[in-house]
Design a protein around this motif. Sequence first.
Motif, PDB file in Angstrom:
ATOM      1  N   GLY A 235      -9.946   5.577   6.891  1.00 37.69           N
ATOM      2  CA  GLY A 235     -10.323   6.043   8.204  1.00 37.69           C
ATOM      3  C   GLY A 235     -11.475   6.997   7.984  1.00 37.69           C
ATOM      4  O   GLY A 235     -12.648   6.679   8.201  1.00 37.69           O
ATOM      5  N   THR A 236     -11.141   8.198   7.467  1.00 43.77           N
ATOM      6  CA  THR A 236     -12.167   9.167   7.079  1.00 43.77           C
ATOM      7  C   THR A 236     -12.494   9.047   5.603  1.00 43.77           C
ATOM      8  O   THR A 236     -13.643   8.848   5.218  1.00 43.77           O
ATOM      9  N   ASN A 237     -11.467   9.155   4.741  1.00 47.90           N
ATOM     10  CA  ASN A 237     -11.647   9.015   3.300  1.00 47.90           C
ATOM     11  C   ASN A 237     -10.636   8.014   2.757  1.00 47.90           C
ATOM     12  O   ASN A 237      -9.561   7.831   3.319  1.00 47.90           O
ATOM     13  N   TYR A 238     -10.989   7.386   1.651  1.00 46.36           N
ATOM     14  CA  TYR A 238     -10.112   6.361   1.084  1.00 46.36           C
ATOM     15  C   TYR A 238      -8.784   6.922   0.594  1.00 46.36           C
ATOM     16  O   TYR A 238      -8.709   8.021   0.030  1.00 46.36           O
ATOM     17  N   ARG A 239      -7.729   6.105   0.816  1.00 44.31           N
ATOM     18  CA  ARG A 239      -6.412   6.307   0.249  1.00 44.31           C
ATOM     19  C   ARG A 239      -5.965   4.980  -0.352  1.00 44.31           C
ATOM     20  O   ARG A 239      -6.541   3.937  -0.083  1.00 44.31           O
ATOM     21  N   ILE A 240      -4.898   5.012  -1.154  1.00 41.79           N
ATOM     22  CA  ILE A 240      -4.405   3.811  -1.809  1.00 41.79           C
ATOM     23  C   ILE A 240      -3.278   3.193  -0.985  1.00 41.79           C
ATOM     24  O   ILE A 240      -2.327   3.878  -0.602  1.00 41.79           O
ATOM     25  N   GLY A 241      -3.382   1.897  -0.718  1.00 44.24           N
ATOM     26  CA  GLY A 241      -2.350   1.150  -0.022  1.00 44.24           C
ATOM     27  C   GLY A 241      -1.664   0.177  -0.957  1.00 44.24           C
ATOM     28  O   GLY A 241      -2.100  -0.046  -2.095  1.00 44.24           O
ATOM     29  N   TYR A 242      -0.579  -0.440  -0.464  1.00 48.09           N
ATOM     30  CA  TYR A 242       0.212  -1.353  -1.287  1.00 48.09           C
ATOM     31  C   TYR A 242       0.824  -2.423  -0.403  1.00 48.09           C
ATOM     32  O   TYR A 242       1.228  -2.158   0.742  1.00 48.09           O
ATOM     33  N   ALA A 243       0.887  -3.659  -0.931  1.00 48.48           N
ATOM     34  CA  ALA A 243       1.479  -4.770  -0.184  1.00 48.48           C
ATOM     35  C   ALA A 243       2.137  -5.741  -1.155  1.00 48.48           C
ATOM     36  O   ALA A 243       1.800  -5.784  -2.348  1.00 48.48           O
ATOM     37  N   GLU A 244       3.070  -6.538  -0.634  1.00 47.22           N
ATOM     38  CA  GLU A 244       3.759  -7.549  -1.433  1.00 47.22           C
ATOM     39  C   GLU A 244       3.717  -8.899  -0.718  1.00 47.22           C
ATOM     40  O   GLU A 244       3.635  -8.956   0.514  1.00 47.22           O
ATOM     41  N   SER A 245       3.793  -9.978  -1.520  1.00 52.37           N
ATOM     42  CA  SER A 245       3.757 -11.320  -0.964  1.00 52.37           C
ATOM     43  C   SER A 245       4.523 -12.276  -1.873  1.00 52.37           C
ATOM     44  O   SER A 245       4.496 -12.127  -3.103  1.00 52.37           O
ATOM     45  N   GLU A 246       5.168 -13.251  -1.274  1.00 47.95           N
ATOM     46  CA  GLU A 246       5.849 -14.275  -2.057  1.00 47.95           C
ATOM     47  C   GLU A 246       4.937 -15.438  -2.399  1.00 47.95           C
ATOM     48  O   GLU A 246       5.183 -16.155  -3.368  1.00 47.95           O
TER      49      GLU A 246
END
Length: 307
Positions: A235-246
């Motif tokens: 949004g303003t500054n980068y942050r780390i995200g996480y996701a999972e998938s089969e």
Amino acid sequence: MNNNNVHWEKYGIIIRPQKRLWWMQTHAFVPFAEHIDGSYYKVYFSGRDQYNRSHIGYSIIDIENKGKVLEFSSEPVLTIGELGCFDDSGVTPSWLINSGGKKYLYFIGWNRRSTVRMGLITGLAISEDEGKTFQRLSRVPILERSDLEPYNILTGPSIIVENDEWKMWYVSCVGWVHEDLPKYNIKYATSTDGIKWERDGTVAIDFKSLDEHALARPSVLKENGIYKMWYSYKGTNYRIGYAESEDGINWDRQDEKVTINVSERGSDDSDMIGITHVFHHNEKKFMVYNGNNYGIDGVMLAECFEK
């Protein structure tokens, strides 16, 4: 991944710009760690010269000694393209695949402002001498614009090869809010050779709110049959995200499971954290990433501890 059982220990900046080297007067941006032998890794990244142009070089680190740097490349392995080409303003590494005795280095080509702030398009360079030198496959990018993706940001791929199928998660611009603010999410593509890619606009990770305008730098691992992606969102500054998938196509965004964030004020990652590459070393996971101001001070390292 249970966030209650995961802790990332930060080791701080391990790779800093080297003023003695013309190609990295500032920054060490978008790191990618390639295993060499034992505990040694070659970390590719881009440094900037005195004209603020990015070039790709590397350092050798000892991952079991908190990322101690053993050497730097005296010259870049890939530098800017010809005037007027898609990469004439800079090159930045994104991903490296070893296949058929060759190293495929997917890189980001930079174009300076025309009507918008920048263009970022993916190119490919190949090494046939164990990474001593890289040669462009072509002077044109491997991800071209199309009617589905007409904008000049098609970049930052993460790639896995499974059963002769190449799978790519990449950054795709969906429009410009104004000339200095693009919006981009993460999409999915496939290939049989790593060169020609089939893209149908499939979105892997999308915005979760109107406040977001950037989803960048996917880093995908497969563990116990589950695809896991770390990425950067802003949004303003980068942050780390996480996701999972089969299946690698349909993803469940689980940012709440991320247990690494900005540090206290005054630290090298107090304002920004992201642009990650997550990789396995033996039974452990490590992350190389950038902190404040897009890695102006260097590459940082963290190690994952799971109970």
